[in-house]
Design an enzyme around this catalytic site. Structure first.
Site, short mmCIF file in Angstrom:
data_model
loop_
_atom_site.label_atom_id
_atom_site.label_comp_id
_atom_site.label_asym_id
_atom_site.label_seq_id
_atom_site.Cartn_x
_atom_site.Cartn_y
_atom_site.Cartn_z
N PHE A 123 0.68 -1.24 -0.25
CA PHE A 123 0.03 0.04 0.16
C PHE A 123 0.87 1.38 -0.02
CE2 PHE A 123 0.96 -0.07 4.51
CZ PHE A 123 0.79 1.42 4.74
N LYS A 124 2.04 1.20 0.37
CA LYS A 124 2.91 2.38 0.47
C LYS A 124 3.20 2.79 -1.00
CE LYS A 124 3.84 1.41 4.54
NZ LYS A 124 5.36 1.26 5.32
N ASP A 125 2.95 2.18 -1.99
CA ASP A 125 3.15 2.83 -3.35
C ASP A 125 1.99 3.56 -3.63
OD1 ASP A 125 5.15 1.03 -4.15
OD2 ASP A 125 3.84 -0.41 -4.48
N THR A 156 7.93 0.52 3.45
CA THR A 156 8.27 1.92 3.07
C THR A 156 9.62 2.20 2.15
OG1 THR A 156 6.89 2.80 4.93
CG2 THR A 156 8.93 4.04 3.91
#
Length: 486
Positions: A123-125, A156
């Site tokens: 999800f960091k993308d 991250t």
């Protein structure tokens, strides 16, 4: 839109002025002077938008100093089907973050929001790809360069490095805890050979890495001389980019604005769920925000008791959901600032106590530091905890019942979400990563390997480039200076 520090001792600045940095000069975190509000008419209009256009509508409320034409070009460059590919057959990649209904019975509805379709499968993308484009834009405007210094517990770092590799005027120095990430996560970062990427494996835990980043950020003379910026979740632009997918999740799960949804968020550093808090403060009809922790349950303890008790490195567990192996939630200060009625003097005193005594107590009991815990319910927060056995059981259950394999962090979220279902209110669990990133535990749970997207088949066998270092601030400062020539 102006931004102030939670500690109250730094001048207000605009979005572009805080974009490239992390901590404010006084050691606090930036927040807008007031949260912009979203009307019902806007929500109605936003239901029809692509993800890129929705991102533009949300972000333009915060980045008011960037020309709208430039901001629109940046989000359309970022949120494309090429960048956010299909994670599972049948997904509409134009949605970027599609919903998958897991359970619907007895008025309860449990939904997964896919956030792991980006280049590093986490999800960091969702925020980091935008941050890379924003950074490059800002540096071009200023004819400047930037040395990004960050810390990662797994996802991250790779998201930042993939977003920044090859960007003009940018170098990345990323700290990670040595031998405490999954083999896939480690390979994703350390196999990058780009000359502007520097990986430093620290002999310690993630909190040691995060403390080093904060120490460098607080050395203002060094920070300015070395042109240090940050991509950790303390960076405001990264947090606000994550606000967008809460709006997308809500709009996709409802048909009218009088409906509410809840979100369960696997939580370590509090950045992801902090974005949900901001969305709720903007007027998004969120019922509950549920923080799901692993064995490192600092946040769960606070939301159950009102006591925020940071753990020492030796007390931080190395778990099978390693991206949440965090015992000092750096974004938590943003929520506490709102909880305290934005009293910066009081907040600064409480977080000084975190540094000197390891925490604070807002339970209102005799001898506590205050009684604000009673206000937490007004902000919709709940919490729960998941351990290794829970992860294995949840991964097996979701696979057997629905034919979907989820990663270990998402499993923590699903386990805790099931404890907080409310009839008539959809519960959206934010997916954290694809299961391939944590194959060791998937194999333990299911007796087979997780499927891998194309291009990642043999990532662990690639040559790796990294530097092992003690948790020594002076040493890492010297390393950065040697590799920047500044």
């Amino acid at each position: 839109m102006q931004y102030i520090s939670t500690r109250g001792q730094s001048p207000a600045q605009n979005f572009s002025q805080i974009l490239l940095g992390g901590l404010a000069p006084d050691g606090g975190l930036y927040l807008p002077t007031d949260y912009p509000q979203v009307s019902g008419a806007e929500l109605d209009a936003w239901r029809k938008l692509s993800y890129a256009d929705l991102a533009f509508e949300v972000l333009k409320k915060f980045a008011t100093d960037i020309p709208e034409s430039d901001l629109k070009a940046l989000v359309h460059k970022t949120y494309t089907a090429e960048v956010y590919r299909n994670a599972r057959a049948g997904d509409d990649s134009a949605q970027v973050t599609p919903l998958h209904v897991l359970e619907q019975k007895d008025g309860n509805k449990l939904v997964l929001q896919a956030l792991s379709n980006g280049p590093t499968l986490a999800f960091k993308d969702m925020a980091m790809q935008l941050l890379g484009n924003l950074f490059e834009y800002a540096l071009d405007q200023q004819h400047a360069e930037l040395n990004i210094f960050g810390a990662t517990s797994g996802d991250t770092g790779s998201a930042a490095e993939y977003a920044m590799r090859g960007k003009r005027g940018i170098r990345v120095f990323m700290l990670s805890p040595h031998k405490k990430m999954s083999a896939f996560q480690t390979a994703q970062m350390f196999s990058l050979q780009d000359p502007n990427i520097f990986n430093i494996a620290v002999e310690g835990v993630f909190d040691d890495c995060q403390d080093m980043v904060k120490a460098v950020s607080n050395d203002l003379e060094y920070k300015n001389r070395q042109k240090i910026g940050t991509v950790n979740s303390i960076n405001w632009a990264r947090v606000v980019a994550q606000v967008v997918y809460y709006f997308r999740g809500y709009l996709a799960a409802t048909t009218s604005n009088d409906q509410k949804v809840s979100f369960t968020v696997p939580s370590g550093n509090f950045g992801n769920i902090c974005a949900g808090h901001i969305a709720r403060m903007m007027g998004l009809p969120i019922d509950k925000l549920v923080a799901a922790t692993n064995e490192n349950d600092v946040l769960d303890e606070f939301f159950r008791t009102g006591v925020y008790r940071v753990r020492k490195s030796a007390e931080t567990y190395h778990t099978s959901s390693p991206s949440m192996d965090i015992s000092k939630a750096s974004n938590f200060e943003r929520f506490v600032f709102d909880l305290l009625g934005r009293d910066s003097t009081r907040l600064a005193a409480l977080f000084r106590k975190v540094e000197t005594e390891g925490g604070f107590d807002l339970s209102g009991k005799p001898g506590s530091d205050g009684d604000e815990f009673a206000r937490v319910a007004q902000y919709g927060f709940l919490s729960g905890k998941s351990v290794h056995a829970d992860r294995l059981a949840t991964i097996r259950d979701v696979h057997e019942k629905y034919g979907i394999t989820i990663d270990t962090h998402t499993a923590d979220g699903v386990k805790v979400a099931r404890e907080h279902l409310t009839p008539g209110v959809p519960m959206i669990v934010l997916e954290t990563a694809l299961p391939a990133k944590f194959n060791e535990t998937i194999r333990e749970a299911l007796g087979r390997d997780a499927e891998r997207p194309a291009g990642f088949e043999n990532i662990e066998t690639l040559p790796q480039r990294f530097q092992v270092m003690k948790a020594d601030v002076a040493q890492v400062k010297q390393y950065i200076a040697e590799h920047t020539g500044l």
